[in-house]
Design a protein around this motif. Structure first.
Motif, PDB file in Angstrom:
ATOM      1  N   MET A  75      -9.151 -11.285 -13.437  1.00 12.31           N
ATOM      2  CA  MET A  75      -7.705 -11.679 -12.717  1.00 12.31           C
ATOM      3  C   MET A  75      -8.090 -11.321 -10.913  1.00 12.31           C
ATOM      4  N   LYS A  76      -8.577 -11.611 -10.228  1.00 15.53           N
ATOM      5  CA  LYS A  76      -8.321 -11.536  -9.059  1.00 15.53           C
ATOM      6  C   LYS A  76      -6.944 -12.022  -8.625  1.00 15.53           C
ATOM      7  N   VAL A  77      -6.255 -10.884  -7.573  1.00 18.69           N
ATOM      8  CA  VAL A  77      -5.586 -10.418  -7.267  1.00 18.69           C
ATOM      9  C   VAL A  77      -5.861 -10.333  -5.639  1.00 18.69           C
ATOM     10  N   VAL A  78      -4.804 -10.870  -4.664  1.00 18.89           N
ATOM     11  CA  VAL A  78      -5.502 -10.883  -3.009  1.00 18.89           C
ATOM     12  C   VAL A  78      -4.396 -10.978  -2.503  1.00 18.89           C
ATOM     13  N   HIS A  79      -4.064  -9.699  -1.800  1.00 20.11           N
ATOM     14  CA  HIS A  79      -3.086  -8.891  -1.213  1.00 20.11           C
ATOM     15  C   HIS A  79      -3.135  -9.835   0.378  1.00 20.11           C
ATOM     16  N   VAL A  80      -1.710 -11.003   0.862  1.00 27.03           N
ATOM     17  CA  VAL A  80      -1.967 -10.861   2.252  1.00 27.03           C
ATOM     18  C   VAL A  80      -0.690 -10.490   2.893  1.00 27.03           C
ATOM     19  N   CYS A  81      -1.271  -9.946   3.725  1.00 22.95           N
ATOM     20  CA  CYS A  81      -0.965  -9.010   4.447  1.00 22.95           C
ATOM     21  C   CYS A  81      -0.934  -9.314   6.729  1.00 22.95           C
ATOM     22  N   LEU A  82      -0.298  -9.309   7.283  1.00 26.25           N
ATOM     23  CA  LEU A  82      -0.761  -9.507   8.881  1.00 26.25           C
ATOM     24  C   LEU A  82      -1.249  -8.830   9.578  1.00 26.25           C
ATOM     25  N   ASN A  83      -1.244  -7.646   8.820  1.00 26.45           N
ATOM     26  CA  ASN A  83      -2.203  -5.460   8.632  1.00 26.45           C
ATOM     27  C   ASN A  83      -1.985  -4.942   8.131  1.00 26.45           C
ATOM     28  N   LYS A  84      -2.510  -3.659   8.911  1.00 24.75           N
ATOM     29  CA  LYS A  84      -2.217  -3.134   7.703  1.00 24.75           C
ATOM     30  C   LYS A  84      -1.532  -1.551   8.310  1.00 24.75           C
ATOM     31  N   ASN A  85      -1.016  -1.604   9.823  1.00 18.50           N
ATOM     32  CA  ASN A  85      -0.164  -1.109   9.767  1.00 18.50           C
ATOM     33  C   ASN A  85       1.093  -1.256   9.954  1.00 18.50           C
ATOM     34  N   GLY A  86       2.890  -0.470   9.798  1.00 18.15           N
ATOM     35  CA  GLY A  86       3.894  -0.588  10.238  1.00 18.15           C
ATOM     36  C   GLY A  86       4.672  -0.224   8.519  1.00 18.15           C
ATOM     37  N   GLY A  87       6.115  -0.526   8.216  1.00 20.71           N
ATOM     38  CA  GLY A  87       6.596  -0.346   7.044  1.00 20.71           C
ATOM     39  C   GLY A  87       6.290  -1.108   5.577  1.00 20.71           C
ATOM     40  N   ALA A  88       6.017  -2.844   5.849  1.00 24.96           N
ATOM     41  CA  ALA A  88       5.593  -3.731   4.581  1.00 24.96           C
ATOM     42  C   ALA A  88       4.076  -3.103   4.163  1.00 24.96           C
ATOM     43  N   ALA A  89       3.569  -2.801   5.919  1.00 29.99           N
ATOM     44  CA  ALA A  89       1.806  -3.004   5.807  1.00 29.99           C
ATOM     45  C   ALA A  89       1.811  -1.870   4.165  1.00 29.99           C
ATOM     46  N   ALA A  90       2.731  -0.460   4.991  1.00 29.46           N
ATOM     47  CA  ALA A  90       2.323   0.451   4.506  1.00 29.46           C
ATOM     48  C   ALA A  90       2.575   0.798   2.840  1.00 29.46           C
ATOM     49  N   ALA A  91       4.117  -0.045   2.749  1.00 31.29           N
ATOM     50  CA  ALA A  91       4.577  -0.169   0.810  1.00 31.29           C
ATOM     51  C   ALA A  91       3.161  -1.220  -0.436  1.00 31.29           C
ATOM     52  N   ASN A 104      -8.534  -6.288 -10.453  1.00 33.03           N
ATOM     53  CA  ASN A 104      -9.772  -6.811  -9.058  1.00 33.03           C
ATOM     54  C   ASN A 104      -8.467  -7.141  -8.201  1.00 33.03           C
ATOM     55  N   SER A 105      -8.057  -6.398  -7.690  1.00 29.24           N
ATOM     56  CA  SER A 105      -7.455  -6.190  -5.978  1.00 29.24           C
ATOM     57  C   SER A 105      -7.960  -6.506  -4.828  1.00 29.24           C
ATOM     58  N   TRP A 106      -7.781  -7.304  -4.087  1.00 27.32           N
ATOM     59  CA  TRP A 106      -7.960  -7.000  -2.941  1.00 27.32           C
ATOM     60  C   TRP A 106      -6.909  -7.326  -1.371  1.00 27.32           C
ATOM     61  N   PHE A 107      -7.208  -6.473  -0.436  1.00 27.62           N
ATOM     62  CA  PHE A 107      -6.400  -6.432   0.491  1.00 27.62           C
ATOM     63  C   PHE A 107      -6.727  -7.198   2.048  1.00 27.62           C
ATOM     64  N   TYR A 108      -5.755  -8.005   1.942  1.00 21.31           N
ATOM     65  CA  TYR A 108      -6.117  -9.367   3.214  1.00 21.31           C
ATOM     66  C   TYR A 108      -5.518  -9.505   3.619  1.00 21.31           C
ATOM     67  N   THR A 109      -5.932  -8.720   5.340  1.00 18.55           N
ATOM     68  CA  THR A 109      -5.221  -8.639   7.011  1.00 18.55           C
ATOM     69  C   THR A 109      -5.553  -9.585   8.199  1.00 18.55           C
TER      70      THR A 109
END
Length: 420
Positions: A1-17, A31-36
């Motif tokens: 199972m591959k999970v990709v988290h999509v967030c505009l950037n890595k800064n700010g309250g939402a991104a921190a969470a 298998n988690s990925w963080f994609y900005t």
């Protein structure tokens, strides 16, 4: 199972969470990925964090990609025309709009063209305003990906604005707000099944269930999680020694996101601070010079050092959050993790987790007078909330491993909804 988290950037309250959840899932073996979109720092292969890049194609791949892009442009021609019309209206209204954030559901890039997402099983959306082309994204995701979306604000279920607070302040944009909302709703319908909407608290869950999106979103309540490796707790006395704070002084801490965000009501801090000259205020965060100043205020500025921030949380007798509308502020969770009570208005996640006498106090009077009364209520309380009890409460509700397990279970359920 591959999970990709999509967030505009890595800064700010939402991104921190979102980032804390990603790290918790990695530690749990997912298998988690963080994609900005925006880099704001160096990528970290060890933590599986990458930024969007223009795909590199050979000649045949370029022809294929061009053909696919043209096909989807043809498929979404009506939506793109509608977006253009709304963008023209938006540009005309923009000079008169006063808001924390305003966004149309459009973007320059289509993230589903990125190879990282093409072989994903689950796409977990976070704060994606200005990042995804909704009119194309949901069509292309249909039958290919399991989708879930953590709502860090109300924008996914509203139009232009991100909180009700700004909708009410801009009646001149009411018609466009409804047009954008209807457009977003039609986009989501293209997915063909309900999108799982993760609400960090019951207030947000209720907002989803009462919205126009209720039939197209399955709302589940899973809160944010605490940092994976919190610093070893120090006593309040030790923290004050390191920060140069009088051991016998009553200290309140305020973490200011921005003095320009009206919904945060930072101005109330200054108004109320003058009413309590014997209380020392420690102020951390982004603020405009001169907006917060007083003989009983010490301004620290923006603090990127987590250890220093934890010392401030621990040294304070209480943390003040005067927001008129909010979701689940990381400041509250971080204060709880350090054993410090929170004084806030009864909004968003605070009305759920700030338990009177146990983890802090709340007020329904969202004004300077209400905040003053709240602080006085806390000062007059016969017994103050205990640090160990607050830390235990935080672990019980926001433990990273437990939150990661809840997401894993949700992901497994989502996979069963995809066509075989």
């Amino acid at each position: 199972m591959k999970v990709v988290h999509v967030c505009l950037n890595k800064n700010g309250g939402a991104a921190a969470a979102a980032w804390r959840l990603h790290l918790a899932l990695l530690q749990s073996g997912v298998n988690s990925w963080f994609y900005t979109l925006e880099p704001r720092g160096a990528e970290d292969p060890a933590q599986q964090w990458i930024c969007w890049k223009e795909p590199k194609y050979n000649c045949w791949q370029r022809i294929k990609a061009y053909s696919i892009r043209k096909y989807w442009q043809w498929q979404t021609a009506g939506s793109r025309k509608e977006l253009h019309t709304m963008a023209v209206t938006y540009a005309a209204l923009l000079p008169g709009i006063t808001a924390e954030m305003v966004s149309l559901p459009d973007a320059q890039k289509n993230i589903l063209e990125d190879p990282l997402l093409q072989d994903a099983d689950i796409i977990h959306l976070h704060w994606v305003a200005l990042f995804i082309k909704q009119h194309e994204f949901f069509r292309r995701a249909r039958g290919r990906y399991a989708l879930c979306w953590t709502l860090h604000d109300l924008n996914p279920i509203s139009g232009l604005f991100h909180y009700h607070y700004d909708v009410k302040r801009n009646p001149q944009a009411a018609l466009l707000e409804q047009e954008v909302l209807a457009f977003k709703l039609r986009c989501m319908q293209e997915y063909g099944q309900p999108v799982v909407a993760i609400a960090p608290n019951t207030w947000m869950q209720q907002q989803i269930q009462q919205s126009d999106f209720a039939a197209h979103m399955q709302a589940v309540d899973i809160p944010y999680c605490l940092p994976m490796q919190p610093a070893a707790p120090v006593s309040r006395l030790q923290a004050r020694r390191q920060l140069g704070i009088d051991a016998h002084q009553t200290v309140l801490l305020a973490v200011v996101e921005s003095t320009t965000v009206a919904r945060k009501q930072t101005n109330l801090i200054y108004e109320v601070a003058t009413q309590f000259p014997n209380i020392q205020w420690e102020i951390a965060g982004h603020y405009t010079n001169g907006t917060l100043a007083g003989s009983n205020m010490r301004l620290h500025g923006f603090i990127s050092n987590n250890s220093y921030m934890q010392l401030l949380y621990t040294a304070a007798d209480a943390v003040v959050i005067p927001s008129a509308e909010d979701n689940l502020p990381n400041v509250m969770l971080e204060a709880f993790a350090c054993g410090t009570p929170v004084l806030s208005f009864a909004v968003g996640g605070m009305q759920q987790y700030v338990v009177p006498g146990l983890t802090g106090y709340t007020s329904t009077n969202m004004s300077a007078e209400g905040l003053q009364q709240l602080i006085q209520q806390w000062l007059d309380a016969p017994q103050q909330p205990e640090a160990d009890v607050i830390r235990q409460f935080a672990q019980q509700h926001f433990d990273a491993q437990h939150i990661a397990q809840q997401h894993q279970q949700l992901y497994q359920q989502l996979l069963t909804t995809l066509p075989s």
